[in-house]
Design a protein around this motif. Sequence first.
Motif, PDB file in Angstrom:
ATOM      1  N   GLN A 133      13.869 -15.562 -31.098  1.00  0.00           N
ATOM      2  CA  GLN A 133      13.266 -15.443 -29.848  1.00  0.00           C
ATOM      3  C   GLN A 133      12.738 -14.132 -29.611  1.00  0.00           C
ATOM      4  O   GLN A 133      11.908 -14.163 -28.504  1.00  0.00           O
ATOM      5  CB  GLN A 133      14.344 -15.846 -28.587  1.00  0.00           C
ATOM      6  CG  GLN A 133      14.836 -17.194 -28.970  1.00  0.00           C
ATOM      7  CD  GLN A 133      16.049 -17.524 -28.001  1.00  0.00           C
ATOM      8  OE1 GLN A 133      16.315 -16.586 -27.347  1.00  0.00           O
ATOM      9  NE2 GLN A 133      16.493 -18.784 -28.021  1.00  0.00           N
ATOM     10  N   ALA A 134      13.445 -13.075 -30.196  1.00  0.00           N
ATOM     11  CA  ALA A 134      12.882 -11.779 -29.773  1.00  0.00           C
ATOM     12  C   ALA A 134      11.509 -11.435 -30.262  1.00  0.00           C
ATOM     13  O   ALA A 134      10.884 -10.266 -29.924  1.00  0.00           O
ATOM     14  CB  ALA A 134      13.903 -10.777 -30.153  1.00  0.00           C
ATOM     15  N   PRO A 175       7.459  -7.895 -31.822  1.00  0.00           N
ATOM     16  CA  PRO A 175       8.398  -8.082 -30.704  1.00  0.00           C
ATOM     17  C   PRO A 175       8.128  -8.336 -29.150  1.00  0.00           C
ATOM     18  O   PRO A 175       6.758  -8.067 -29.079  1.00  0.00           O
ATOM     19  CB  PRO A 175       9.113  -6.543 -30.526  1.00  0.00           C
ATOM     20  CG  PRO A 175       8.622  -5.828 -31.729  1.00  0.00           C
ATOM     21  CD  PRO A 175       7.378  -6.391 -32.311  1.00  0.00           C
ATOM     22  N   LYS A 176       8.904  -9.183 -28.648  1.00  0.00           N
ATOM     23  CA  LYS A 176       8.461  -9.682 -27.363  1.00  0.00           C
ATOM     24  C   LYS A 176       8.898  -8.840 -26.321  1.00  0.00           C
ATOM     25  O   LYS A 176       9.674  -7.819 -26.570  1.00  0.00           O
ATOM     26  CB  LYS A 176       9.021 -10.818 -27.144  1.00  0.00           C
ATOM     27  CG  LYS A 176       8.339 -12.198 -27.584  1.00  0.00           C
ATOM     28  CD  LYS A 176       9.158 -13.478 -27.355  1.00  0.00           C
ATOM     29  CE  LYS A 176       8.463 -14.921 -28.042  1.00  0.00           C
ATOM     30  NZ  LYS A 176       9.383 -15.849 -27.722  1.00  0.00           N
ATOM     31  N   SER A 177       8.208  -8.750 -25.157  1.00  0.00           N
ATOM     32  CA  SER A 177       8.672  -8.130 -23.887  1.00  0.00           C
ATOM     33  C   SER A 177      10.080  -8.374 -23.588  1.00  0.00           C
ATOM     34  O   SER A 177      10.481  -9.509 -24.067  1.00  0.00           O
ATOM     35  CB  SER A 177       7.676  -8.126 -22.703  1.00  0.00           C
ATOM     36  OG  SER A 177       7.646  -9.737 -22.447  1.00  0.00           O
ATOM     37  N   ARG A 178      10.617  -7.612 -22.734  1.00  0.00           N
ATOM     38  CA  ARG A 178      12.103  -7.983 -22.346  1.00  0.00           C
ATOM     39  C   ARG A 178      12.221  -7.773 -20.886  1.00  0.00           C
ATOM     40  O   ARG A 178      11.340  -7.180 -20.220  1.00  0.00           O
ATOM     41  CB  ARG A 178      12.976  -7.012 -23.141  1.00  0.00           C
ATOM     42  CG  ARG A 178      13.313  -7.382 -24.534  1.00  0.00           C
ATOM     43  CD  ARG A 178      13.669  -5.822 -25.162  1.00  0.00           C
ATOM     44  NE  ARG A 178      12.567  -4.699 -25.368  1.00  0.00           N
ATOM     45  CZ  ARG A 178      12.950  -3.310 -24.637  1.00  0.00           C
ATOM     46  NH1 ARG A 178      13.854  -3.054 -24.485  1.00  0.00           N
ATOM     47  NH2 ARG A 178      11.780  -2.752 -24.744  1.00  0.00           N
ATOM     48  N   VAL A 179      13.083  -8.529 -20.395  1.00  0.00           N
ATOM     49  CA  VAL A 179      13.424  -8.390 -18.856  1.00  0.00           C
ATOM     50  C   VAL A 179      14.890  -7.797 -18.789  1.00  0.00           C
ATOM     51  O   VAL A 179      15.996  -8.017 -19.253  1.00  0.00           O
ATOM     52  CB  VAL A 179      13.537  -9.871 -18.153  1.00  0.00           C
ATOM     53  CG1 VAL A 179      13.994  -9.632 -16.812  1.00  0.00           C
ATOM     54  CG2 VAL A 179      12.251 -10.712 -18.499  1.00  0.00           C
ATOM     55  N   GLN A 193      24.322  -4.434 -16.553  1.00  0.00           N
ATOM     56  CA  GLN A 193      23.077  -4.282 -16.812  1.00  0.00           C
ATOM     57  C   GLN A 193      22.881  -5.078 -18.228  1.00  0.00           C
ATOM     58  O   GLN A 193      23.748  -5.092 -18.958  1.00  0.00           O
ATOM     59  CB  GLN A 193      22.784  -2.759 -17.347  1.00  0.00           C
ATOM     60  CG  GLN A 193      22.972  -1.682 -16.237  1.00  0.00           C
ATOM     61  CD  GLN A 193      23.043  -0.572 -16.577  1.00  0.00           C
ATOM     62  OE1 GLN A 193      23.128  -0.040 -17.614  1.00  0.00           O
ATOM     63  NE2 GLN A 193      22.266   0.294 -15.591  1.00  0.00           N
ATOM     64  N   THR A 194      21.891  -5.957 -17.980  1.00  0.00           N
ATOM     65  CA  THR A 194      21.599  -6.655 -19.197  1.00  0.00           C
ATOM     66  C   THR A 194      19.982  -6.637 -19.530  1.00  0.00           C
ATOM     67  O   THR A 194      19.264  -6.266 -19.039  1.00  0.00           O
ATOM     68  CB  THR A 194      22.046  -8.215 -18.951  1.00  0.00           C
ATOM     69  OG1 THR A 194      21.351  -8.523 -17.719  1.00  0.00           O
ATOM     70  CG2 THR A 194      23.434  -8.563 -18.989  1.00  0.00           C
ATOM     71  N   GLU A 195      19.864  -7.151 -20.884  1.00  0.00           N
ATOM     72  CA  GLU A 195      18.133  -7.282 -21.272  1.00  0.00           C
ATOM     73  C   GLU A 195      18.499  -8.464 -21.899  1.00  0.00           C
ATOM     74  O   GLU A 195      18.843  -8.695 -22.915  1.00  0.00           O
ATOM     75  CB  GLU A 195      18.075  -5.958 -22.515  1.00  0.00           C
ATOM     76  CG  GLU A 195      17.587  -4.730 -21.745  1.00  0.00           C
ATOM     77  CD  GLU A 195      16.951  -3.799 -22.988  1.00  0.00           C
ATOM     78  OE1 GLU A 195      16.459  -4.217 -24.321  1.00  0.00           O
ATOM     79  OE2 GLU A 195      16.836  -2.522 -22.730  1.00  0.00           O
ATOM     80  N   HIS A 196      17.155  -9.227 -21.376  1.00  0.00           N
ATOM     81  CA  HIS A 196      16.905 -10.401 -21.834  1.00  0.00           C
ATOM     82  C   HIS A 196      15.699 -10.606 -22.586  1.00  0.00           C
ATOM     83  O   HIS A 196      14.653 -10.074 -22.028  1.00  0.00           O
ATOM     84  CB  HIS A 196      17.207 -11.420 -20.844  1.00  0.00           C
ATOM     85  CG  HIS A 196      18.229 -11.372 -19.972  1.00  0.00           C
ATOM     86  ND1 HIS A 196      19.349 -12.442 -20.101  1.00  0.00           N
ATOM     87  CD2 HIS A 196      18.603 -10.456 -19.139  1.00  0.00           C
ATOM     88  CE1 HIS A 196      20.316 -11.826 -19.242  1.00  0.00           C
ATOM     89  NE2 HIS A 196      19.869 -10.759 -18.807  1.00  0.00           N
ATOM     90  N   VAL A 197      15.562 -11.403 -23.390  1.00  0.00           N
ATOM     91  CA  VAL A 197      14.013 -11.682 -24.271  1.00  0.00           C
ATOM     92  C   VAL A 197      13.131 -12.583 -23.016  1.00  0.00           C
ATOM     93  O   VAL A 197      13.799 -13.340 -22.612  1.00  0.00           O
ATOM     94  CB  VAL A 197      14.406 -12.748 -25.605  1.00  0.00           C
ATOM     95  CG1 VAL A 197      12.918 -12.680 -26.034  1.00  0.00           C
ATOM     96  CG2 VAL A 197      15.083 -11.779 -26.343  1.00  0.00           C
ATOM     97  N   ASP A 198      12.091 -12.087 -22.978  1.00  0.00           N
ATOM     98  CA  ASP A 198      11.049 -12.708 -21.959  1.00  0.00           C
ATOM     99  C   ASP A 198      10.607 -14.120 -22.726  1.00  0.00           C
ATOM    100  O   ASP A 198       9.507 -13.877 -23.369  1.00  0.00           O
ATOM    101  CB  ASP A 198      10.116 -11.909 -21.938  1.00  0.00           C
ATOM    102  CG  ASP A 198       8.974 -12.240 -20.681  1.00  0.00           C
ATOM    103  OD1 ASP A 198       9.342 -13.207 -20.150  1.00  0.00           O
ATOM    104  OD2 ASP A 198       7.805 -11.576 -20.702  1.00  0.00           O
TER     105      ASP A 198
END
Length: 331
Positions: A270-271, A278-282, A99-104
Amino acid sequence: MPLIQLQPHPFTSIPAHPSFPTDLSRPELHQFIHTALHEALELLHSIPSTFVADPKLRSSPPSQAKVKLLRGWRNPSEPSTKPTNPKDKTKSEFWACRQTEHVDASAEGTASWREFEDGLKSEHAEHEMEYTRSVSAVERLLEWAPQDVGEVEVDGIRFRDVNMEVNLITHTFQPSALIAPRSFISLTISAAHDDLPPQPPQTQGEHPPPRKGFLIVQIPLHQTSSSTPQALQQKISSSVPKRTIFANYVSVEHVTLLPPSSYSSSSSAQAQDFSGKPKSRVEWTMATTADPGGSIPKWVQRNFTLGGMPRAVVADVGFFIGWTMRRRGST
């Protein structure tokens, strides 16, 4: 018999196709896809309670996101919510999950939502060949017209842009004189959704919007002369390299777009957007099990240090992000 399992299914068990002889015993296309997506959602929902997370997060450069690695034993014939006794391995499958979370964002070390969609949902197998060094060939064997599927509602979620295809995927390794090629026959279903129920609000009064995302399910098939149409059998035989070993692979991937929040797994600039918000995340979750065939011991396949399946699923994150960055730079 469940669809999401390591034991491969014969071609006689999949829906009708124009290239197949008429067979009224085949499952109906819409129902087959419904069953696969239902099993995939059930598996994903069970992971937090039935898999065990590694004590530390893993790195997968050039991705900036840390990888949460989980492992578990699963009996596909039993409910996904029921933990499997690791000592009872006779009917159990060893699964690895990441599981990972990436800055959109289309930025260094990460990827935007559109890049995830384009790289993973569209032409999944062909793109995997571009960023996975061992994949040497992808042959499209079958494809169902999307208009024949339409929308599918599963567990209250409406799926659209549903595609189903069968690919012959070949991996080759070095030194080739010592390691035989592996070929996988994979039935792949991809489907997008806009209405995944939101996670519980973090603070009272918050009502986050539904999350959009997409699912990718890969189910193994096997080719035997008794269950495979002759023309398809000939195509498979002529496409695989000499000495190839037919192997099996099953996976479920879920990619969702998370709304901006005060929490972010990345502390980089980037976040945040230009105003500091804050930006959305993927969020990218992938669970898989595989049997490479041959004489590779099972315990080696399960071992992270020796380069088994857990290490491979972690490395895939960096492969995809690196490929996305190179692709972005070439346009």
